[in-house]
Design an enzyme around this catalytic site. Structure first.
Site, mmCIF file in Angstrom:
data_model
loop_
_atom_site.group_PDB
_atom_site.id
_atom_site.type_symbol
_atom_site.label_atom_id
_atom_site.label_comp_id
_atom_site.label_asym_id
_atom_site.label_seq_id
_atom_site.Cartn_x
_atom_site.Cartn_y
_atom_site.Cartn_z
ATOM 1 N N CYS A 45 0.838 -1.216 0.000
ATOM 2 C CA CYS A 45 0.000 0.000 0.000
ATOM 3 C C CYS A 45 0.865 1.255 0.000
ATOM 4 C CB CYS A 45 -0.901 0.024 1.228
ATOM 5 S SG CYS A 45 -2.048 -1.348 1.315
HETATM 6 C C1 BEZ Z 1 0.621 -4.647 1.835
HETATM 7 O O1 BEZ Z 1 0.092 -3.589 1.544
HETATM 8 O O2 BEZ Z 1 1.825 -4.794 1.727
HETATM 9 C C2 BEZ Z 1 -0.190 -5.803 2.301
HETATM 10 C C3 BEZ Z 1 -1.367 -5.594 2.972
HETATM 11 C C4 BEZ Z 1 -2.087 -6.675 3.429
HETATM 12 C C5 BEZ Z 1 -1.638 -7.955 3.176
HETATM 13 C C6 BEZ Z 1 -0.458 -8.159 2.471
HETATM 14 C C7 BEZ Z 1 0.264 -7.073 2.025
#
Ligand code: BEZ
Length: 210
Positions: A45
């Site tokens: 994100c």
């Molecule tokens: C991420 O944004 O890196 C992420 C969020 C939830 C689960 C796996 C990755």
């Protein structure tokens, strides 16, 4: 609520990093991208929000506003924004919704319980000037999205909204387009002189927009 192409985008009010927003009022009569993030302070994100901030002018050139959503509170978003800047070099420059009661995530069906029962998946909605949903995308949490692809889709949506054409596989702005099957050959000859018939149902012409 399951939202499908052609449905009216539901309105809502939300607390965001840019203050309280009435979504449809904020969107106005332009285009909008609404996209969700599983959680604050997560790696994928972080890269996504920086990438979209870096494309601000590209979205603006298409009269398209961008708004993100994460199911964490505002103070968390504000702290995370600093990390996004640190890591990607881009300051967060669009509103990020604090949907800690998951009201908007539920309204837009962004939580898929068989994937995860609290975090949102990576949903994308492109909404047109008429407030209708023009595109939906759902990615898993582990896969960051390709935002150049969203720009490409917006180019196609904007072109096909005003011309009787469709865009072929991997099309990019300026490349040849397909004449809509609903246009007769006689009409096509007037509107797209010199078009090429590859098959009776596949007629190609230079893009009316360069
Ligand atoms: C991420 O944004 O890196 C992420 C969020 C939830 C689960 C796996 C990755």
């Amino acid at each position: 609520m399951t939202l499908r192409l052609g449905d009216t985008a539901p309105g809502f009010t939300a607390q965001t990093t840019d203050g309280s927003i009435d979504f449809l009022e904020w969107k106005g009569d332009g285009w909008a991208v609404l996209f969700s993030h599983p959680k604050d302070y997560t790696p994928v994100c972080t890269t996504e929000l920086g990438a979209v901030s870096g494309l601000k002018e590209e979205f603006a050139a298409r009269n398209c506003k961008v708004i993100g959503l994460s199911v964490d509170p505002l103070d968390s978003h504000r702290g995370w924004a600093q990390d996004i800047h640190d890591v990607t070099g881009h300051a967060l420059n669009f509103p990020l919704i604090a949907d800690d009661d998951r009201a908007i995530a539920n309204l837009y069906d962004m939580i898929h319980p068989n994937a995860d029962d609290t975090m949102t998946v990576r949903s994308v909605f492109i909404i047109g000037p008429d407030n209708k949903i023009k595109l939906t995308l759902t990615y898993p949490a582990s896969t960051g999205r390709n935002f150049q692809e969203l720009l490409r889709v917006i180019d196609s949506l904007q072109l096909t909204a005003t011309h009787s054409v469709a865009t072929p596989a991997n099309w990019e702005q300026g490349e040849d387009v397909i004449i809509a099957p609903s246009i007769s050959d006689a009409d096509a000859a007037e509107r797209f002189p010199g078009f090429v018939t590859k098959k009776p149902y596949l007629r190609v012409t230079p893009s009316p927009v360069k």
